[in-house]
Scaffold this motif. Structure first.
Motif, PDB file in Angstrom:
ATOM      1  N   ALA A   2     -23.298  32.811 -14.175  1.00  0.00           N
ATOM      2  CA  ALA A   2     -23.792  33.417 -15.401  1.00  0.00           C
ATOM      3  C   ALA A   2     -25.094  32.774 -15.861  1.00  0.00           C
ATOM      4  O   ALA A   2     -26.039  33.454 -16.261  1.00  0.00           O
ATOM      5  CB  ALA A   2     -22.734  33.307 -16.497  1.00  0.00           C
ATOM      6  N   GLN A   4     -28.883  34.382 -16.354  1.00  0.00           N
ATOM      7  CA  GLN A   4     -29.767  34.306 -17.516  1.00  0.00           C
ATOM      8  C   GLN A   4     -31.149  33.761 -17.127  1.00  0.00           C
ATOM      9  O   GLN A   4     -32.180  34.241 -17.582  1.00  0.00           O
ATOM     10  CB  GLN A   4     -29.136  33.411 -18.595  1.00  0.00           C
ATOM     11  N   LEU A  61     -24.234  34.758 -23.627  1.00  0.00           N
ATOM     12  CA  LEU A  61     -23.417  33.968 -22.702  1.00  0.00           C
ATOM     13  C   LEU A  61     -22.403  33.176 -23.520  1.00  0.00           C
ATOM     14  O   LEU A  61     -22.766  32.260 -24.255  1.00  0.00           O
ATOM     15  CB  LEU A  61     -24.296  33.021 -21.885  1.00  0.00           C
ATOM     16  N   SER A 103     -23.932  41.256 -14.979  1.00  0.00           N
ATOM     17  CA  SER A 103     -22.964  41.107 -16.068  1.00  0.00           C
ATOM     18  C   SER A 103     -21.667  40.607 -15.454  1.00  0.00           C
ATOM     19  O   SER A 103     -21.235  41.116 -14.412  1.00  0.00           O
ATOM     20  CB  SER A 103     -22.722  42.429 -16.780  1.00  0.00           C
ATOM     21  N   SER A 132     -20.807  37.050 -19.751  1.00  0.00           N
ATOM     22  CA  SER A 132     -22.258  36.980 -19.636  1.00  0.00           C
ATOM     23  C   SER A 132     -22.816  38.363 -19.352  1.00  0.00           C
ATOM     24  O   SER A 132     -22.280  39.092 -18.515  1.00  0.00           O
ATOM     25  CB  SER A 132     -22.656  36.023 -18.499  1.00  0.00           C
TER      26      SER A 132
END
Length: 825
Positions: A18, A22, A586, A634, A628
């Motif tokens: 996750a 990002q 997140l 996702s 996330s």
């Protein structure tokens, strides 16, 4: 060779993925393609869910500190659900056996040792349960609900805070939210054709009718002969739904109504071949497991002899159908600083089961007659009246001739169940921030519900072991009639029972926002349930005075005397959760639940006349997860530990004997779902779960069951299941084309508690294509089980252990294709 996959997704692994997601999003922030993909994820980031929210107002899906799956109207269609229960296939941790048709599924929740029906699954409409008891015999929540274009979206919660809210479901809750017309004027007409001469027509109309007022109306009519050819409609019925919404200054009220009259044929186990270990391998000669059916014109109508001079007609086309009426009011308003929510729901109608329930494996006609002679010669009254039998004859009931000695035949019970149900539920909640960063919620849930049951189980019918079978008459040379128009066995269990239940629950919850990143919540529920039952007693009688009529002797007959039973239960549930924001999109969370499942009507009936009291099941769940959402990836994942105590279950054998079990279980596992968007307009969605669930504290009330089942794998639940759904949208000058498919893998399971009936792993492929022409026309073609996979969801629940050579099992449906055209206006 079977492969057994084990999958454990640790929270550390999920967090790394996750966080990488990002970081990748930040690196791509200046890339136009990345921005396009980011736009695709914005709807997911901003998605608001209401299911499981104690405060009565919505929360971002990504911020919800529990596992919840959502599906828009389009996502529901792309899932190609065969029924309401089949939509659970998109929910990690839930496995729905929908091989019985539109209704009557078995729905298993990961770590919840059900073994049949759907005791740990609640279906809600606008946040109110369709019926407060998740499952009664021959009736689960999903069988009372039909999908159509009046549904705006779906939210499905596994465990989580619903253990203290609504009807206190500790397992899975699927909430369908109706369209209200508030999103703009909309009209739609859809026509669908498909496999089995399917004809379905859907319509919807909704929008603003005056300032602050909105209304909708919609529904469907369908007729369908089905994938399994039964020579008469498999599904036949209609549904109509309407809403009226009024916006208030700080809230709104929605009034809704729904009526449905739908007949759905119900399919049970059929013969399939098996190896020497009893593991199913393929088709029984002359019986296609993907399209075969024991129903046909000759096995559609029956007249059951229910007592001397008494009878009950059965029309198998009624299947497990419903004639149901629903009315509800959904109210939200801010009053003196309090957020007030009230959800009222009323349901009334008729739920029937007219279906075959199979028992022993097929045998030759000669073998059947030999066994009939042996048994008849043990009947002293028959021998006294006609002497010993030495030979027998078999003819088709339609008069078409003699049945060959090597013809394979089987028995199937023609079961009749009628349930007149009614329920009223109401949930009232008040929420307010009484002190800074503390949102306090309290409320009540009230339910009053009833069922009047008429059952005639048994009614064994002798027929050829073929699709669309013929029924068979059998007579012996001493005058004994073994089978009369196919009927070779009486009703072995009759029921005329009336039940009423009342639930009163009070709950409190507090959400404490410690800082912008950390939020804690806790909830407590105290519930009291009272069940009253009036049960008509039964006795064993011969229907007539002829001792040579062996087919209707020892019939279970309602005898006109009654007994009353009452049981009161109290239980307390709680939930404690924490959510921490590592970044804007997140989050990590942890939750502890202690829930319960109250005894229901069938448990009370089973304990009548004994010193046994149906127990309250205790359910403890521990879960840690992460969520996330980014432009490329996702991901939602969690690991869990679940402990059960106090489960009582029963099994009706083909002989009519009922065996009772008491047990618990312990399960560890993981859930995951997400979507990868590597290219603009391309998405690969995925979901699945791994679980290691075992029985514990097992006790058999019946003396034939011992303690050896401790440590066995939970029946009917795969250790691993997963789904991969790629989709690609192609923009065109005139609109767009979207292609999608779903590959599903279901691991090996056991049909029985004893882990002797193996259900092999299988995989399926579904898919479809949808073309949008402008903003008015939509063309869609979709298909399920495109590869015609032979997969089994159920073994022979009417026996203990297994057999070799041939077993009774229930396969999934073969390939089905449907095409539709929709016009929006």
């Amino acid at each position: 060779m079977q492969r057994h996959y084990k999958f454990v997704l640790s929270n550390i692994t999920i967090a790394i993925l996750a966080l990488s997601n990002q970081a990748h999003a930040q690196d791509q922030s200046a890339n136009p393609a990345a921005l396009s993909k980011s736009a695709d994820s914005q709807a997911e980031v901003q998605q608001i869910v209401v299911t499981g929210s104690a405060q009565g107002r919505g929360i971002r899906k990504i911020d919800a500190p529990y596992s919840i799956t959502t599906a828009s109207e389009e996502q529901i269609k792309e899932a190609n659900p065969l029924s309401t229960a089949d939509l659970f296939k998109i929910v990690p941790g839930v496995y729905a056996e929908t091989s019985g048709g539109q209704t009557g599924p078995n729905i298993e929740v990961a770590g919840f040792p059900g073994g049949g029906d759907a005791p740990y699954v609640t279906i809600q409409l606008n946040g109110a349960p369709i019926y407060p008891a998740p499952t009664l015999s021959f009736m689960d929540n999903s069988s009372l609900f039909r999908l159509d274009d009046t549904i705006d979206h779906m939210e499905a919660l596994v465990s989580g805070p619903n253990t203290v809210l609504s009807n206190g479901q500790p397992g899975a809750t699927m909430n369908f939210v109706l369209k209200t017309g508030e999103n703009g004027d909309e009209g739609l007409f859809r026509a669908t054709v498909g496999t089995g001469n399917e004809r379905r027509y859907d319509g919807f109309l909704g929008g603003k009718i005056s300032e602050g007022w909105y209304a909708t109306i919609g529904g469907f009519y369908r007729t369908d002969e089905g994938v399994r050819n039964s020579q008469f409609p498999t599904d036949d019925g209609y549904q109509l739904t309407g809403t009226l919404t009024h916006k208030l200054d700080e809230g709104k009220i929605t009034i809704y109504g729904r009526t449905v009259n739908d007949k759905n044929l119900f399919f049970t186990a059929i013969p399939v071949t098996a190896n020497s270990a009893g593991v199913p391998t393929g088709a029984f000669p002359g019986f296609n497991p993907l399209t075969g059916s024991l129903y046909g014109n000759e096995t559609r109508f029956f007249t059951l002899q229910t007592g001397p001079g008494q009878s009950q007609n059965i029309d198998m086309s009624n299947g497990r159908g419903i004639n149901l009426h629903t009315f509800g009011v959904d109210f939200t308003q801010k009053i003196s600083g309090w957020d007030v929510s009230n959800k009222l729901n009323f349901v009334s109608g008729d739920v029937q089961t007219n279906a075959f329930f199979t028992g022993g494996v097929p045998q030759t006609m000669n073998s059947y007659i030999a066994n009939a002679i042996t048994n008849a010669n043990k009947n002293t009254a028959a021998v006294a009246a006609g002497g010993l039998a030495t030979t027998g004859s078999a003819t088709y009931s339609d008069g078409s001739g003699t049945v060959a000695g090597n013809q394979q035949v089987l028995d199937a019970g023609a079961w009749y169940v009628d349930k007149q149900i009614r329920s009223t539920t109401d949930e009232l909640k008040f929420s307010k921030e009484l002190i800074k960063d503390h949102t306090f919620t309290f409320g009540t849930f009230l339910a009053n519900y009833s069922s009047h049951d008429i059952w005639y189980l048994g009614n064994s019918t002798l027929m050829t072991a073929t699709t669309n079978p013929k029924t068979i008459n059998v007579a012996l040379n001493n005058g004994a009639i073994i089978s009369n128009k196919g009927n070779d066995g009486p009703t072995f269990y009759s029921v005329n029972d009336s039940y009423t239940g009342q639930k009163t629950a009070f709950f409190v919850a507090d959400q404490w926002k410690i800082n912008p990143a950390l939020t804690l919540d806790a909830g407590l529920r105290s519930e009291r349930q009272t069940i009253n039952a009036t049960l008509e007693n039964i006795s064993s009688q011969n229907i007539d005075t002829n001792p040579l009529h062996l087919y209707n002797q020892n019939t279970s007959v309602l005898n006109g005397t009654y007994q009353s039973v009452q049981q009161n239960d109290n239980a307390t549930s709680f939930t404690v959760g924490a959510g921490y924001k590592l970044d804007k999109d997140l989050n990590i969370y942890a939750r502890i639940n202690s829930g319960h499942l109250m005894p229901q009507f069938d448990d009370i009936r089973g304990d009548a006349g004994s010193s046994v009291t149906a127990p309250v099941q205790g359910i403890h769940t521990y879960e840690v997860g992460i969520k996330s959402v980014g432009p490329v990836l996702s991901l939602y994942g969690s690991v869990f530990h679940k402990v059960f105590t106090g489960i009582q279950d029963s099994q009706i054998l083909s002989s009519g004997q009922t065996i009772w079990y008491n047990y618990g279980s312990v399960t560890n596992g993981a859930l995951f779902e997400g979507a990868w968007r590597p290219l603009t307009n391309l998405q690969l969605a995925f979901s699945g779960d791994y679980e290691d669930g075992k029985y514990s504290g097992f006790q058999g009330i019946d003396s034939s069951i011992g303690h050896s089942d401790n440590g066995n794998q939970l029946q009917r639940q795969p250790k691993f299941q997963a789904r991969l759904t790629p989709s690609y949208r192609v923009p065109m000058d005139w609109g767009s084309i979207k292609l999608y498919s779903t590959y599903s893998y279901i691991g090996q399971r056991y049909s029985d508690i004893q882990n002797q009936q193996v259900l092999p792993a299988y995989h399926t492929l579904d898919g479809g294509i949808v073309a949008e022409v402008g903003d008015k026309l939509e063309f869609r073609v979709s298909g399920t089980n495109l590869t015609n996979t032979f997969g089994l969801t159920e073994g022979d629940n009417r026996i203990l252990g297994t057999t070799s050579g041939v077993v009774m099992a229930r396969p999934i449906f073969g390939r089905a294709i449907e095409a539709s055209v929709a016009y929006r206006f």
